[in-house]
Design a protein around this motif. Sequence first.
Motif, PDB file in Angstrom:
ATOM      1  N   SER A   1       0.814  -1.218   0.000  1.00 14.94           N
ATOM      2  CA  SER A   1       0.000   0.000   0.000  1.00 14.94           C
ATOM      3  C   SER A   1       0.845   1.263   0.000  1.00 14.94           C
ATOM      4  O   SER A   1       0.416   2.301  -0.496  1.00 14.94           O
ATOM      5  N   ILE A   2       2.060   1.194   0.560  1.00 18.02           N
ATOM      6  CA  ILE A   2       2.877   2.400   0.699  1.00 18.02           C
ATOM      7  C   ILE A   2       4.126   2.363  -0.178  1.00 18.02           C
ATOM      8  O   ILE A   2       5.033   3.184  -0.011  1.00 18.02           O
ATOM      9  N   GLN A   3       4.182   1.445  -1.140  1.00 19.39           N
ATOM     10  CA  GLN A   3       5.422   1.239  -1.882  1.00 19.39           C
ATOM     11  C   GLN A   3       5.838   2.443  -2.727  1.00 19.39           C
ATOM     12  O   GLN A   3       7.002   2.555  -3.113  1.00 19.39           O
ATOM     13  N   ASP A   4       4.904   3.344  -3.018  1.00 16.36           N
ATOM     14  CA  ASP A   4       5.258   4.536  -3.790  1.00 16.36           C
ATOM     15  C   ASP A   4       5.601   5.724  -2.903  1.00 16.36           C
ATOM     16  O   ASP A   4       5.870   6.817  -3.404  1.00 16.36           O
ATOM     17  N   SER A   5       5.606   5.523  -1.593  1.00 17.21           N
ATOM     18  CA  SER A   5       5.856   6.630  -0.660  1.00 17.21           C
ATOM     19  C   SER A   5       7.339   6.970  -0.540  1.00 17.21           C
ATOM     20  O   SER A   5       7.695   8.050  -0.071  1.00 17.21           O
TER      21      SER A   5
ATOM     22  N   PRO B   1      11.055  -0.427   1.827  1.00 24.10           N
ATOM     23  CA  PRO B   1      11.409  -1.325   0.732  1.00 24.10           C
ATOM     24  C   PRO B   1      10.149  -1.809   0.034  1.00 24.10           C
ATOM     25  O   PRO B   1       9.076  -1.895   0.641  1.00 24.10           O
ATOM     26  N   LYS B   2      10.271  -2.134  -1.236  1.00 24.98           N
ATOM     27  CA  LYS B   2       9.125  -2.644  -1.989  1.00 24.98           C
ATOM     28  C   LYS B   2       8.959  -4.144  -1.742  1.00 24.98           C
ATOM     29  O   LYS B   2       9.943  -4.887  -1.721  1.00 24.98           O
TER      30      LYS B   2
ATOM     31  N   LEU C   1      17.524  -2.660   0.606  1.00 30.11           N
ATOM     32  CA  LEU C   1      17.833  -1.239   0.537  1.00 30.11           C
ATOM     33  C   LEU C   1      19.321  -1.032   0.799  1.00 30.11           C
ATOM     34  O   LEU C   1      19.808  -1.313   1.905  1.00 30.11           O
ATOM     35  N   GLU C   2      20.016  -0.571  -0.223  1.00 28.41           N
ATOM     36  CA  GLU C   2      21.448  -0.333  -0.077  1.00 28.41           C
ATOM     37  C   GLU C   2      21.646   0.991   0.654  1.00 28.41           C
ATOM     38  O   GLU C   2      21.068   2.010   0.284  1.00 28.41           O
ATOM     39  N   GLY C   3      22.457   0.974   1.700  1.00 29.04           N
ATOM     40  CA  GLY C   3      22.695   2.210   2.436  1.00 29.04           C
ATOM     41  C   GLY C   3      23.318   1.936   3.788  1.00 29.04           C
ATOM     42  O   GLY C   3      23.635   0.798   4.134  1.00 29.04           O
ATOM     43  N   ALA C   4      23.472   2.988   4.566  1.00 27.05           N
ATOM     44  CA  ALA C   4      24.116   2.890   5.877  1.00 27.05           C
ATOM     45  C   ALA C   4      23.067   2.912   6.977  1.00 27.05           C
ATOM     46  O   ALA C   4      22.153   3.744   6.971  1.00 27.05           O
TER      47      ALA C   4
ATOM     48  N   ILE D   1      16.422   8.975   3.621  1.00 27.01           N
ATOM     49  CA  ILE D   1      16.250   8.077   4.765  1.00 27.01           C
ATOM     50  C   ILE D   1      15.028   7.195   4.528  1.00 27.01           C
ATOM     51  O   ILE D   1      13.934   7.684   4.244  1.00 27.01           O
ATOM     52  N   GLN D   2      15.231   5.892   4.636  1.00 29.02           N
ATOM     53  CA  GLN D   2      14.141   4.939   4.462  1.00 29.02           C
ATOM     54  C   GLN D   2      14.039   4.033   5.682  1.00 29.02           C
ATOM     55  O   GLN D   2      14.993   3.892   6.458  1.00 29.02           O
TER      56      GLN D   2
END
Length: 284
Positions: A77-81, A85-86, A100-103, A193-194
């Motif tokens: 439901s929130i994947q376009d926010s 992660p999808k 999700l690639e990141g720190a 930030i995710q």
Amino acid sequence: MARMSWREACQLDSSLVSLERFFTVPPDYAQTLTGGLTNRCWKIVESNGRAYVWRPTTPITQAFSISRFQEFQILSSIQDSGLSPKPVSINDKGLLVEWLEGASLADSLSFEQLLEALVAVHNVPTTRIPVAPFNFTARVDHYWIQLKPELKSEEYQTIYRDWRNAPSLAEVTATLCHFDLAGYNMVASEAGIQIIDWEYATIGDPRLDLTLSIDVADVDEMEAIHQYCQMRQIEGIDDWFEGVRAWRPRANMMAMLWYLLAFQLWGDEYYYQQAEQLKQQFCT
């Protein structure tokens, strides 16, 4: 993190076999992920470099009333926010999401960043999120019922009985709540930030979510509530002060039962010590 071949990983965790229909070619390798108690997850990497996270359904997730199907519905439901992660695939053995690639922001997140993320989650439209609202009493009852008699001391039982009902408060609009929002569940990626690990997320009272994040961040309560309400342009801030104060003992009781159940399931003294510390807050 232990890296191994796909075949070795499937031998170690049979739930991974359920993904063989998804991957037309076996992945290049899999890696165990360190993390919280309930998310014993895997990083799966294909030969082209595309990576995923496998979030299995286990007796542990069931003990904590975690539904991978609900997690999938929320992420869908929130994947376009841009917040999460999808979701990629779901079956009765678990949930596959994008990596999700990141720190990790576990040790570097400011409270302003945490508040911004919390506000972003609470501002997500909920009309298309097909999940039942959070039931506080049902959740703590679920934890309590599973505890063995030897863990149900008179002190624990009194605290549970006294605080098992949700507070009677002025109504506020229910929002999407993460219920475990902290730096260890946030990643700084190219997209900003995710937020990861949505297994406790649901529709609920945002004042409870705010209470949980204030406690994790260990910041001044009044200042945090004031900043939060400013960011969401909320009037009637007194209802939020009252709400956070009313939810705090209930949130602490819920966390106390969570730690007791974690101790029962894993036998790690750390979880029992955390439960004891929370119990002492009530006793003093």
